[in-house]
Design an enzyme around this catalytic site. Structure first.
Site, PDB file in Angstrom:
ATOM      1  N   GLY A 442       1.012  27.413  -3.852  1.00 29.69           N
ATOM      2  CA  GLY A 442      -0.384  27.390  -3.770  1.00 29.69           C
ATOM      3  C   GLY A 442      -0.909  27.997  -2.379  1.00 29.69           C
ATOM      4  N   THR A 446       4.152  25.159  -0.961  1.00 34.57           N
ATOM      5  CA  THR A 446       4.947  25.395  -2.090  1.00 34.57           C
ATOM      6  C   THR A 446       5.152  24.003  -2.916  1.00 34.57           C
ATOM      7  OG1 THR A 446       6.267  27.113  -1.128  1.00 34.57           O
ATOM      8  CG2 THR A 446       7.283  26.138  -2.903  1.00 34.57           C
ATOM      9  N   LYS A 464       4.628  18.314  -2.534  1.00 35.77           N
ATOM     10  CA  LYS A 464       3.786  19.515  -2.054  1.00 35.77           C
ATOM     11  C   LYS A 464       4.319  19.835  -0.772  1.00 35.77           C
ATOM     12  CE  LYS A 464      -0.544  21.039  -0.853  1.00 35.77           C
ATOM     13  NZ  LYS A 464      -1.901  20.906  -1.478  1.00 35.77           N
ATOM     14  N   ASP A 559     -11.622  23.410  -2.692  1.00 36.06           N
ATOM     15  CA  ASP A 559     -11.064  24.550  -3.373  1.00 36.06           C
ATOM     16  C   ASP A 559     -10.919  24.375  -4.718  1.00 36.06           C
ATOM     17  OD1 ASP A 559      -9.795  27.181  -3.809  1.00 36.06           O
ATOM     18  OD2 ASP A 559      -7.983  26.486  -3.287  1.00 36.06           O
TER      19      ASP A 559
END
Ligand SMILES: *[C@@H]1O[C@H](CO)[C@@H](O)[C@H](O)[C@H]1NC(C)=O
Ligand SMILES: *[C@@H]1O[C@H](CO)[C@@H](O)[C@H](O)[C@H]1NC(C)=O
Ligand SMILES: *[C@@H]1O[C@H](CO)[C@@H](O)[C@H](O)[C@H]1NC(C)=O
Ligand SMILES: *[C@@H]1O[C@H](CO)[C@@H](O)[C@H](O)[C@H]1NC(C)=O
Ligand SMILES: *[C@@H]1O[C@H](CO)[C@@H](O)[C@H](O)[C@H]1NC(C)=O
Ligand SMILES: *[C@@H]1O[C@H](CO)[C@@H](O)[C@H](O)[C@H]1NC(C)=O
Ligand SMILES: *[C@@H]1O[C@H](CO)[C@@H](O)[C@H](O)[C@H]1NC(C)=O
Ligand SMILES: *[C@@H]1O[C@H](CO)[C@@H](O)[C@H](O)[C@H]1NC(C)=O
Ligand SMILES: *[C@@H]1O[C@H](CO)[C@@H](O)[C@H](O)[C@H]1NC(C)=O
Ligand SMILES: *[C@@H]1O[C@H](CO)[C@@H](O)[C@H](O)[C@H]1NC(C)=O
Length: 751
Positions: A442, A446, A464, A559
């Site tokens: 992302g 990772t 993550k 986002d």
């Protein structure tokens, strides 16, 4: 040039029936000292499938029955490791010899053709070796993961006399060479070719074998010692096995549907399923704290008594109590555990101040001297231990871990299950952050798939690992985690825990299995009904509205994009990667260089002010809504320049009243005119240039919810009802300048 006969091997009994048998009573469990545990078996109805059926020869040797095209062969089985999914077998060495100017090739070589068998040559354990002088050896094979044939090889040369041939134990190209093999190799044939015609060396050898069993000796290069040292011309090779040809999920699904030949093999309680890494099929394993045979029904996996093992499962001085699936370390009565130094110890409950003054004096005088001596001695040892713990603890503190820890203990009583993981736990969960566990990359880091133990058995999670974090945010991290850990919404990916003792914290999320909305829309997986699109839009909008209203100041997503909307088993939307702002730099200088968010979804106002607001999320949601309505990507770099940004195209189309040109066919045929008009109008409002003119996320959620009800009232819109889009009246608010970026929005992971 001599070429080995193609050594395609055909299993003789490949009528692999899906019928699935438990070991019949009375099946032999051992042969020649090798355990033959189910799914392996000897004799009829003793193995899981024919591929696992072994023979026990008259000489008491277990053999796997295979055959070359020409004649039947049996391969000796040396051992089975059930939980690792490996078996060791004897593999014949291929040799090429020169006898009085004639070349003689020993062809007594049999390999495996596993295209129809559950075996693959392990790429982790084996390497292809060639031993001899001035030869090139090739391995010619096939692997399930590659369509093309595989050809690999290495070259071994010799020069000078004996003393110039390498060293014992070093296979470096002089007298010996080696090469790793690709993953998933299922059949191979070796080929040896001399470099010089006049070499007086007698024999050269090539073999695929277990690397740990090979040790080069300088004498191997020019003699047949390698062959003589082997077991009658064979050396061990490791095969990975896998059950069936389906993934865990497929097998579980099929066995839960009666009448479809269910044959899920992980039958034991406390067992779980692992997909094979090097090809189709899966393996079973025992949950942590259990060991045994996960393939046997009921209690094949048995509790491990951790306290019975020699190397204590508990620190010195603690009492070990075993319970199913784990163990418990506790202190003797009158003592309590202490973790002040980062190492668990038992400490007396007695406190100095609770003793009478006179006693303190006595202890102080007599004990004082002893304490001084002991402390000098132990300081040295302590210091070393401390240095290691200190590094971890400083990270822990830096990330606000202490505050978080205290709060967690308080909130645990309220049912919060947020967990602080250690670095080791997450390393173990992801097999040392193995590349094969990567789910995606992302913008912020990772994401790995992992399995962590939890109170209700093993839990599949997404871990993550972030790339970078700025200093200010590090301090805030613990507090922010605390807020995020309390977020509990069915359409938001749950944050299960984090790890604070590393430089950059890691986050542990619930695992969402069905990919991203981006893939659903653009992955070409078939049509999605308009009702589903509307539902996903509604669920996403609700979760964003929830985030905005959850805390003060509001939690911004930062986002929003279709690849951050994940889909669970029932294709329910789950928004992920929220609170991205926490992990991104926040001061102006860094902001200049690192724009947050994803091109194609970015709020144009944010680009000017660098100020992320709730309305930035609304804008990005508007773009996701457009993706759902049009089935098009937010940025299309292939098209003409003015058509690259989906939002700009849409706004222009609305203005020119030709919006039907870009709407998805399904939307047009399934939704009524009225509904389409409403939803495109809503999208237009979300995309307003001026943030204050955009509706709030709450309003958006309510309006999409209302439209869903409308759709339910007219479920069967016919073709006649199809909206005449020329009639749609669209009043435009602003006129956004089209924004273009030379980036794509596709390379994102979701979490
Ligand atoms: C392996 O066996 C299968 C049939 O069982 C056959 O179709 C295939 O060609 C064989 N592969 C090789 C490399 O010989
Ligand atoms: C999987 O194996 C079963 C029987 O063992 C067979 O019927 C089926 O065709 C195989 N599927 C694939 C994709 O190879
Ligand atoms: C193996 O199982 C099949 C079907 O269940 C049965 O017909 C057959 O008799 C069994 N064979 C032996 C040797 O038990
Ligand atoms: C099964 O679990 C054992 C012990 O935890 C581990 O060593 C082994 O690698 C696991 N096997 C697989 C296939 O994951
Ligand atoms: C090759 O095979 C022959 C007979 O089959 C045997 O005598 C000889 O030792 C073998 N040589 C090597 C190097 O394998
Ligand atoms: C091997 O060659 C080296 C240098 O060429 C020489 O010094 C040495 O004596 C030779 N050894 C033997 C055993 O011939
Ligand atoms: C290499 O190993 C062999 C057998 O282990 C031994 O006889 C020989 O002396 C060793 N050579 C060297 C140079 O160590
Ligand atoms: C060695 O292998 C040959 C055939 O490859 C076989 O006939 C012989 O019995 C084997 N000898 C031993 C001791 O295993
Ligand atoms: C560990 O054992 C102690 C004493 O038996 C008990 O009080 C405690 O609750 C146990 N903890 C867990 C996690 O089982
Ligand atoms: C003890 O403290 C260290 C850091 O100070 C922490 O990593 C560890 O998890 C703690 N252990 C327990 C059982 O709380």
């Amino acid at each position: 040039m001599l070429r080995f006969v193609s050594l395609a091997v055909v299993a003789l009994q490949l009528a692999a029936t899906a019928a699935f048998a438990l070991p019949a009573p009375g099946c032999p469990r051992k042969c020649g000292g090798v355990d033959m545990e189910y799914p392996f078996g000897i004799g009829p109805n003793c193995s899981f499938s024919d591929g696992f059926s072994l023979e026990c020869d008259v000489d008491d040797t277990p053999r796997l029955r295979l055959g070359t095209v020409a004649k039947e062969q049996k391969v000796e089985v040396l051992g089975v490791d059930l939980l690792k999914g490996k078996i060791r077998t004897a593999n014949p060495i291929a040799s090429q010899c020169r006898l009085q100017e004639k070349r003689l090739v020993n062809t007594s070589w049999a390999g495996l053709n596993a295209t129809a068998l559950p075996y693959r040559f392990s790429d982790e354990d084996n390497r292809f070796f060639a031993v001899g002088c001035n030869v090139i050896a090739f391995l010619d094979g096939t692997a399930s993961s590659f369509d093309d044939p595989i050809l690999i090889g290495c070259m071994s040369t010799c020069f000078g006399n004996e003393s110039s041939i390498g060293r014992n134990g070093s296979c470096s190209g002089i007298g010996c060479c080696e090469t790793p093999i690709p993953r998933g190799l299922s059949s191979y044939s070796p080929d040896i070719r001399p470099l010089q015609a006049d070499d007086n060396k007698r024999c050269s050898y090539a073999v695929l074998m277990e690397a740990a069993s090979f040790r080069f000796e300088t004498a191997y290069a020019r003699t047949d010692k390698f062959y003589r040292n082997s077991n009658n011309g064979t050396v061990p090779v490791v095969l990975n096995f896998a059950v069936g040809n389906e993934t865990c999920k497929e097998a579980q699904m099929r066995s839960s549907q009666p009448g479809r030949g269910g044959s899920y093999a992980c039958l034991s309680a406390h067992s779980f399923c692992v997909d094979a890494l090097d090809g189709p099929g899966y393996l079973c394993n025992c949950s942590s704290g259990y060991a045994g045979n996960p393939y046997l029904p009921d209690n094949g996996c048995k509790d491990i008594d951790e306290c019975a093992t020699r190397n204590h499962a508990c620190p010195d001085g603690m009492i070990c109590t075993n319970f199913p699936g784990g163990h418990n370390c506790s202190c003797p009565q009158g003592e309590h555990t202490s973790n002040k130094t980062g190492v668990l110890i038992c400490e007396s409950n007695l406190k100095r101040s609770s003793l009478p003054v006179s006693v303190i004096t006595v202890i102080g005088v007599s004990g004082g001297l002893a304490i001084v001596v002991v402390s000098i001695l132990s300081t040295y040892l302590m210091r070393q231990r401390k240095a290691l713990a200190d590094a971890k603890r400083s990270y822990f503190k830096q990330h606000g871990g202490l505050l978080l820890y205290e709060e967690l203990i308080r909130s645990r009583q309220l049912g919060n299950t947020f967990t602080i993981y250690t670095e080791e736990q997450l390393e173990q969960a992801t097999d040392g952050f193995n590349d094969s566990n990567i789910l995606g990359h992302g913008g912020h880091g990772t994401v790995y798939k992992g399995i962590v133990p939890s109170s209700s058995g093993d839990l599949v999670v997404a871990i993550k690992r972030c790339k970078l974090m700025d200093e200010r945010n590090k301090k805030e991290f613990g507090r922010e985690m605390l807020i995020l850990s309390q977020i509990n919404h069915k359409n938001i990916v749950k944050l299960l825990g984090c790890c604070l003792e590393v430089d950059i914290p890691m986050l542990v999320y619930e695992f969402v299995p069905n990919g991203t909305l981006y893939h659903l829309i653009h992955g070409g997986g078939g049509a999605i009904s308009f009702a589903t699109r509307l539902r996903i839009a509604h669920e996403s909008a609700e979760s964003l509205a929830y985030l905005h209203s959850f805390a003060s100041p509001p939690i911004l997503h930062g986002d929003v994009k279709s690849s951050n909307i994940l889909l669970d088993e029932s294709f329910m939307a789950k928004v992920s990667d929220f609170g991205a702002s926490i992990l991104a730099p926040n001061d102006e200088a860094q902001m200049m260089t690192m724009v947050q968010g994803t091109c194609g979804y970015l709020d144009p106002e944010y680009m000017q002010t660098c100020q992320l607001t709730e309305k930035s999320d609304v804008y990005s949601f508007g773009v996701v809504l457009l993706e759902l309505l049009t089935g098009k990507r937010p940025l299309c770099l292939a098209g003409p320049e003015e058509g690259r940004s989906l939002s700009a195209r849409f706004v222009a189309a609305m203005r020119e009243k030709r919006v039907d040109e870009i709407l998805d066919e399904h939307a047009k045929s399934e939704a009524s005119c009225e509904l389409l008009e409403e939803i495109t109008q809503l999208a237009l409002e979300c995309l307003h240039m001026c943030g204050s003119d955009r509706p709030s996320m709450k309003e958006v959620a309510e309006r999409v919810g209302g439209l869903r009800k409308l759709l339910h009232h007219h479920p069967w819109t016919t073709m006649q009802d199809t909206v005449e889009l020329e009639e749609v009246r669209c009043l435009l608010g602003g006129s956004p300048e089209s924004m273009r970026f030379e980036m794509d929005a596709t390379s994102s992971s979701g979490y």
